[in-house]
Design an enzyme around this catalytic site. Structure first.
Site, PDB file in Angstrom:
ATOM      1  N   ASP A  39      -5.059  15.238  73.885  1.00  0.00           N
ATOM      2  CA  ASP A  39      -3.873  14.898  74.677  1.00  0.00           C
ATOM      3  C   ASP A  39      -3.157  16.150  75.174  1.00  0.00           C
ATOM      4  O   ASP A  39      -2.058  16.480  74.715  1.00  0.00           O
ATOM      5  CB  ASP A  39      -2.927  14.012  73.847  1.00  0.00           C
ATOM      6  N   THR A  62      -9.895  10.646  75.032  1.00  0.00           N
ATOM      7  CA  THR A  62      -9.051  11.009  76.174  1.00  0.00           C
ATOM      8  C   THR A  62      -8.029   9.911  76.457  1.00  0.00           C
ATOM      9  O   THR A  62      -8.208   8.751  76.061  1.00  0.00           O
ATOM     10  CB  THR A  62      -9.908  11.176  77.452  1.00  0.00           C
ATOM     11  N   HIS A  63      -6.956  10.327  77.142  1.00  0.00           N
ATOM     12  CA  HIS A  63      -6.071   9.393  77.844  1.00  0.00           C
ATOM     13  C   HIS A  63      -6.057   9.932  79.262  1.00  0.00           C
ATOM     14  O   HIS A  63      -5.237  10.802  79.571  1.00  0.00           O
ATOM     15  CB  HIS A  63      -4.635   9.466  77.295  1.00  0.00           C
ATOM     16  N   ARG A  97      -8.129   3.638  76.444  1.00  0.00           N
ATOM     17  CA  ARG A  97      -7.445   2.949  77.533  1.00  0.00           C
ATOM     18  C   ARG A  97      -6.684   1.700  77.048  1.00  0.00           C
ATOM     19  O   ARG A  97      -5.808   1.212  77.740  1.00  0.00           O
ATOM     20  CB  ARG A  97      -8.491   2.581  78.596  1.00  0.00           C
ATOM     21  N   LYS A  98      -7.055   1.195  75.867  1.00  0.00           N
ATOM     22  CA  LYS A  98      -6.397  -0.010  75.316  1.00  0.00           C
ATOM     23  C   LYS A  98      -6.263  -1.103  76.369  1.00  0.00           C
ATOM     24  O   LYS A  98      -5.160  -1.575  76.670  1.00  0.00           O
ATOM     25  CB  LYS A  98      -5.029   0.320  74.719  1.00  0.00           C
ATOM     26  N   VAL A 100      -5.867  -4.472  78.084  1.00  0.00           N
ATOM     27  CA  VAL A 100      -5.363  -5.797  77.691  1.00  0.00           C
ATOM     28  C   VAL A 100      -4.945  -6.543  78.942  1.00  0.00           C
ATOM     29  O   VAL A 100      -4.011  -6.153  79.624  1.00  0.00           O
ATOM     30  CB  VAL A 100      -4.213  -5.708  76.643  1.00  0.00           C
ATOM     31  N   ASP A 101      -5.705  -7.578  79.294  1.00  0.00           N
ATOM     32  CA  ASP A 101      -5.383  -8.404  80.465  1.00  0.00           C
ATOM     33  C   ASP A 101      -6.392  -9.550  80.509  1.00  0.00           C
ATOM     34  O   ASP A 101      -7.216  -9.680  79.607  1.00  0.00           O
ATOM     35  CB  ASP A 101      -5.433  -7.565  81.755  1.00  0.00           C
ATOM     36  N   GLY A 103      -9.765 -11.448  81.671  1.00  0.00           N
ATOM     37  CA  GLY A 103     -11.116 -10.903  81.766  1.00  0.00           C
ATOM     38  C   GLY A 103     -11.442 -10.281  83.109  1.00  0.00           C
ATOM     39  O   GLY A 103     -11.986  -9.175  83.187  1.00  0.00           O
ATOM     40  N   THR A 105      -9.549  -9.062  85.450  1.00  0.00           N
ATOM     41  CA  THR A 105      -8.804  -7.823  85.718  1.00  0.00           C
ATOM     42  C   THR A 105      -9.378  -6.656  84.918  1.00  0.00           C
ATOM     43  O   THR A 105      -9.593  -5.572  85.465  1.00  0.00           O
ATOM     44  CB  THR A 105      -7.303  -8.029  85.409  1.00  0.00           C
TER      45      THR A 105
HETATM   46  P1  BMP Z   1      -1.618  12.655  67.277  1.00  0.00           P
HETATM   47  O1  BMP Z   1      -2.723  13.014  66.276  1.00  0.00           O
HETATM   48  O2  BMP Z   1      -1.197  13.827  68.102  1.00  0.00           O
HETATM   49  O3  BMP Z   1      -0.483  11.897  66.665  1.00  0.00           O
HETATM   50  O4  BMP Z   1      -2.306  11.694  68.371  1.00  0.00           O
HETATM   51  C1  BMP Z   1      -2.806  10.429  68.045  1.00  0.00           C
HETATM   52  C2  BMP Z   1      -3.569   9.849  69.197  1.00  0.00           C
HETATM   53  O5  BMP Z   1      -4.120   8.585  68.796  1.00  0.00           O
HETATM   54  C3  BMP Z   1      -2.760   9.554  70.451  1.00  0.00           C
HETATM   55  O6  BMP Z   1      -3.603   9.769  71.577  1.00  0.00           O
HETATM   56  C4  BMP Z   1      -2.426   8.071  70.357  1.00  0.00           C
HETATM   57  O7  BMP Z   1      -2.328   7.479  71.637  1.00  0.00           O
HETATM   58  C5  BMP Z   1      -3.623   7.527  69.616  1.00  0.00           C
HETATM   59  N1  BMP Z   1      -3.363   6.362  68.736  1.00  0.00           N
HETATM   60  C6  BMP Z   1      -2.486   6.435  67.667  1.00  0.00           C
HETATM   61  O8  BMP Z   1      -1.853   7.457  67.427  1.00  0.00           O
HETATM   62  N2  BMP Z   1      -2.337   5.349  66.850  1.00  0.00           N
HETATM   63  C7  BMP Z   1      -3.001   4.177  67.044  1.00  0.00           C
HETATM   64  O9  BMP Z   1      -2.868   3.260  66.267  1.00  0.00           O
HETATM   65  C8  BMP Z   1      -3.898   4.107  68.142  1.00  0.00           C
HETATM   66  C9  BMP Z   1      -4.069   5.200  68.961  1.00  0.00           C
HETATM   67  O10 BMP Z   1      -4.916   5.125  69.968  1.00  0.00           O
END
Ligand code: BMP
Length: 356
Positions: A39, A62-63, A97-98, A100-101, A103, A105
């Protein structure tokens, strides 16, 4: 559950998903159960970090939507460059990407639009709050994507309005033996279009394995990953006050079992394998180590914005997850590659402790 005591090399043999089998073998080969959550704010930093930390990790998360300067070019863009680094260092790309919508979409978001996630991310994830049919929708999109690899032929036949008397002489028309369209209507064929288009994904094993200087472009010791795409279900979250209930988590487990050929496992805070033949992989964020030299007690203070942290030892040895996902713990260190190695060693030790 038996998978808690099985080496990853054994689980590689029985996992259903081809990418899971590959990932378990990669973990064994690199002695790594570490995922870097990359990130950072720019595409340039992302690629530099992936190249530096690549040797220590098996998954890069990735995000894409928090990266500025992401280049969407499907031939030369950031996704393609990441895919090349993944081949070089031997890791899989997981776009967090998580989805949620509904199918339909999610199918479009997964395969099309600006980012075309399916083209460069081996793995992505979904929150199934909208109902588990979207898992089937994504599985279908991935299967269609795989079927398109290498070439694509589209034939469309358009049939015009019937012309009185045109086909009434009892003779078949010279159009492949039929003068009816697929609905059985009589008509005259107006046009037939065939489009052939070659299609090669960003991580195709058919790409060159060395460059013009003879440098290896491929991680040695294991073949390249299969041309499959995989999904992780977001079954539990690390954040304080998370609203995901036990019922929701259980629905994820059921959806995973129903789609074993597409769902690799979970993003979760504990092991969820419970049926005798479950062999899903668990990836766990919310992981941090205390600074070097400080004593470990399993828990590390959160970030003040709801994130909660556990150590690799607690997550892997005690709670039975498989891969720890670490973001700021590594990124914000003075030297990320050195810190990534510290996390890799700790997480691997935690896995070996679980086995014994
Ligand atoms: P960090 O180790 O800097 O806290 O980052 C955690 C990463 O995991 C972030 O990208 C966050 O979006 C993701 N994440 C999370 O922290 N907890 C969850 O339950 C699910 C995640 O995707």
């Amino acid at each position: 559950h038996p998978t808690l005591l099985q080496p990853y090399s054994e689980r590689a043999k029985t996992a259903t998903h081809p990418l899971s089998r590959y990932l378990f073998r990669l973990m064994d080969l690199k002695a790594s159960n570490l995922c870097l959550s990359a990130d950072v704010t720019t595409a340039r930093e992302l690629l530099a970090l992936a190249d530096r930390v690549g040797p220590s990790i098996v998954v890069l998360k990735t995000h894409y939507d928090l990266i500025s300067g992401w280049d969407y070019n499907p031939q030369t863009g950031t996704g393609v460059k990441l895919a090349a680094l993944a081949r070089k260092h031997g890791f899989l790309i997981f776009e967090d990407r998580k989805f949620v919508d509904i199918g339909k979409t999610v199918q479009m978001q997964y395969t099309a639009g600006t980012a075309r996630i399916i083209e460069w991310a081996h793995i992505t994830n979904a929150n199934i709050d909208a109902g588990k049919d979207m898992v089937r929708a994504m599985a279908e999109a991935a299967a269609n994507w795989k079927a398109r690899i290498h070439y694509e032929v589209k034939t469309s036949v358009s049939v015009g309005t019937p012309v009185a008397g045109q086909f009434d002489d009892g003779e078949e028309q010279n159009n492949g033996g039929s003068d009816r369209d697929s609905d059985g209507r009589k008509g005259s064929i107006v046009s037939i279009t065939t489009v052939t288009q070659s299609f090669e994904p960003a991580d195709s094993p058919r790409l060159a394995k060395t460059n013009e200087h003879g440098d290896e472009l491929v991680f040695p010791g294991i073949e390249e990953p299969p041309m499959d795409r995989g999904l992780l279900l977001l079954a539990q979250m690390s954040s304080k006050g998370c609203l995901m209930t036990k019922d929701y988590t259980q629905a994820c487990v059921e959806a995973a079992r129903e789609h074993k050929d597409f769902v690799m496992g979970y993003v979760a805070q504990e092991a969820l394998n419970s049926a005798p033949d479950d062999n899903f992989i668990h990836m766990t964020p919310g992981c941090k180590l205390p600074p070097p030299g400080e004593e470990e007690n399993g828990h590390v203070e959160g970030d003040g914005l709801g994130q909660q942290y556990n150590t690799p030892a607690k997550l892997i040895t005690l709670l039975g997850t498989d891969i720890v996902i670490v973001g700021r713990g590594i990124i914000q260190a003075a030297d990320p590659p050195t810190e990534a190695e510290r996390y890799r060693r700790k997480a691997w030790k935690a896995y070996l402790a679980r086995l014994s």
